[in-house]
Scaffold this active site. Structure first.
Site, short mmCIF file in Angstrom:
data_model
loop_
_atom_site.label_atom_id
_atom_site.label_comp_id
_atom_site.label_asym_id
_atom_site.label_seq_id
_atom_site.Cartn_x
_atom_site.Cartn_y
_atom_site.Cartn_z
N HIS A 155 0.84 -1.21 0.00
CA HIS A 155 0.00 0.00 0.00
C HIS A 155 0.87 1.25 0.00
CE1 HIS A 155 -3.46 -2.54 1.18
NE2 HIS A 155 -4.19 -1.54 0.69
N LYS A 159 -0.66 5.00 4.50
CA LYS A 159 -1.61 4.09 5.15
C LYS A 159 -1.26 3.92 6.63
CE LYS A 159 -4.06 -0.28 4.70
NZ LYS A 159 -5.36 0.35 4.93
P1 NAD Z 1 -7.80 9.96 4.35
O1 NAD Z 1 -6.96 10.31 5.55
O2 NAD Z 1 -7.37 10.46 3.00
O3 NAD Z 1 -9.32 10.40 4.57
C1 NAD Z 1 -9.99 10.39 5.83
C2 NAD Z 1 -10.74 11.70 5.95
O4 NAD Z 1 -11.58 11.64 7.12
C3 NAD Z 1 -9.81 12.90 6.12
O5 NAD Z 1 -10.13 13.91 5.16
C4 NAD Z 1 -10.08 13.38 7.55
O6 NAD Z 1 -9.94 14.79 7.71
C5 NAD Z 1 -11.53 12.93 7.71
N1 NAD Z 1 -11.94 12.86 9.12
C6 NAD Z 1 -11.22 12.44 10.18
N2 NAD Z 1 -11.94 12.58 11.31
C7 NAD Z 1 -13.15 13.07 10.96
C8 NAD Z 1 -14.32 13.43 11.68
N3 NAD Z 1 -14.40 13.28 13.00
N4 NAD Z 1 -15.39 13.92 10.98
C9 NAD Z 1 -15.33 14.07 9.64
N5 NAD Z 1 -14.23 13.76 8.89
C10 NAD Z 1 -13.16 13.26 9.56
O7 NAD Z 1 -7.88 8.35 4.34
P2 NAD Z 1 -8.33 7.39 3.12
O8 NAD Z 1 -7.14 6.91 2.38
O9 NAD Z 1 -9.48 7.99 2.41
O10 NAD Z 1 -8.82 6.12 3.97
C11 NAD Z 1 -9.89 6.23 4.90
C12 NAD Z 1 -10.24 4.84 5.43
O11 NAD Z 1 -10.79 4.03 4.39
C13 NAD Z 1 -9.06 4.06 6.00
O12 NAD Z 1 -9.50 3.35 7.15
C14 NAD Z 1 -8.72 3.09 4.87
O13 NAD Z 1 -8.05 1.93 5.30
C15 NAD Z 1 -10.11 2.78 4.37
N6 NAD Z 1 -10.22 2.24 3.01
C16 NAD Z 1 -11.15 1.26 2.83
C17 NAD Z 1 -11.40 0.76 1.57
C18 NAD Z 1 -12.52 -0.26 1.41
O14 NAD Z 1 -12.80 -0.68 0.28
N7 NAD Z 1 -13.20 -0.66 2.50
C19 NAD Z 1 -10.69 1.24 0.47
C20 NAD Z 1 -9.75 2.25 0.65
C21 NAD Z 1 -9.53 2.76 1.95
#
Ligand code: NAD
Length: 267
Positions: A155, A159
């Site tokens: 990744h 991450k």
């Molecule tokens: P990222 O850090 O780019 O995005 C997370 C966002 O959430 C940020 O913009 C942050 O400011 C916001 N945030 C944090 N606390 C918050 C709150 N209290 N209220 C509102 N917004 C808030 O991360 P990402 O790469 O987008 O990944 C996010 C999650 O998704 C991770 O856990 C990742 O492992 C997961 N993910 C899952 C899949 C899937 O298919 N299930 C795929 C990709 C990523």
């Protein structure tokens, strides 16, 4: 029309989710949130995501946003997701969460909320990865204990959790099929004179670097032959499309904890 809100709208997945919801049939984006203090609060969620103006302002008040919505899409982090589920449960709204890295105790709390509202929780929302889970079950069933199982995932360098939720789920699927307890047999660390590999262990290795969206390979290694089941994600869009599909599937569902195997009817 099902009314959708997206939490973490300015995040890597948040941006792709805004595109996916805007393009999905039967879904309408009505709300978007970010953490308090985020520089993009007050901006149009569509403009932030590069999807054109959508008339949805990014807010920090999830409860107010959810009063207008039927379902919340949440790709954040376990502690944030638990707060968000609590808000949804209080308002009787549905939630689709792709957050990863939950501890067993956090998963139990999600299950408790799912007694009150419909919850889809899946560490990987891609159709391809969910097909892989099914293939892994079949491979493990056929190959049995004669093949050593090792899982390697790659990744991007931002991450937070390791190994990925997807790699853990792959390990769990193989362990369950082979009648083993994943938590007992997962081996995350080999260093120095650690001795020969035990028969039952499932090796879990992680690589972090650059902008890799996500790659997973499960090796079944036998004497004189090897099977590799691999999935490579080229963009985040298929995760976002999977989440939109989960919202569509939730329509009319009662409280319960569901995953993508349920959404895709692979069970
Ligand atoms: P990222 O850090 O780019 O995005 C997370 C966002 O959430 C940020 O913009 C942050 O400011 C916001 N945030 C944090 N606390 C918050 C709150 N209290 N209220 C509102 N917004 C808030 O991360 P990402 O790469 O987008 O990944 C996010 C999650 O998704 C991770 O856990 C990742 O492992 C997961 N993910 C899952 C899949 C899937 O298919 N299930 C795929 C990709 C990523």
């Amino acid at each position: 029309m099902m009314k959708v809100a997206i939490v973490g709208a300015a995040g890597r997945m948040g941006g792709r989710l805004i595109h996916a919801v805007a393009e999905a049939q039967g879904l309408e984006l009505v709300g978007a949130t970010e953490r308090s203090g985020h520089p993009q609060l007050g901006m149009d969620a569509g403009l932030v995501a590069g999807a054109g103006e959508l008339g949805v302002t990014i807010s920090a008040d999830l409860a107010a946003v959810m009063k207008q919505a039927d379902v919340l899409i949440d790709f954040t982090f376990p502690e944030v997701t638990l707060q968000n589920i609590e808000v949804c449960a209080r308002l009787g709204k549905m939630i689709v969460s792709g957050s990863t890295g939950f501890t067993p105790a956090q998963k139990d709390r999600v299950a408790q909320y799912a007694e009150q509202i419909p919850v889809v929780l899946a560490p990987n929302m891609s159709v391809g990865v969910n097909a892989c889970f099914k293939l892994l079950k079949e491979a493990a069933r056929i190959l049995g204990d004669d093949f050593d199982v090792e899982i390697v995932e790659l990744h991007h360098n931002k991450k937070k959790d390791s190994p990925s939720g997807t790699a853990v789920r792959m390990g769990e699927v193989v362990a369950e099929t082979l009648g083993r307890d994943y938590n007992q047999v997962a081996n995350y660390h080999r260093e120095g004179m650690c001795g020969a590999r035990s028969k039952d262990e499932i090796g879990m290795q992680t690589v972090r670097g650059g902008d890799i969206v996500g790659e997973h390979t499960v090796y079944f290694i036998g004497m004189g032959e090897r099977i590799e089941i691999s999935h490579r994600a080229m963009s985040r869009d298929m995760f976002a499309r999977g989440a939109a599909r989960a919202c569509q599937w939730l329509q009319g569902k009662g409280p319960g904890l569901y995953d993508m195997q349920d959404v895709l009817e692979l069970n």
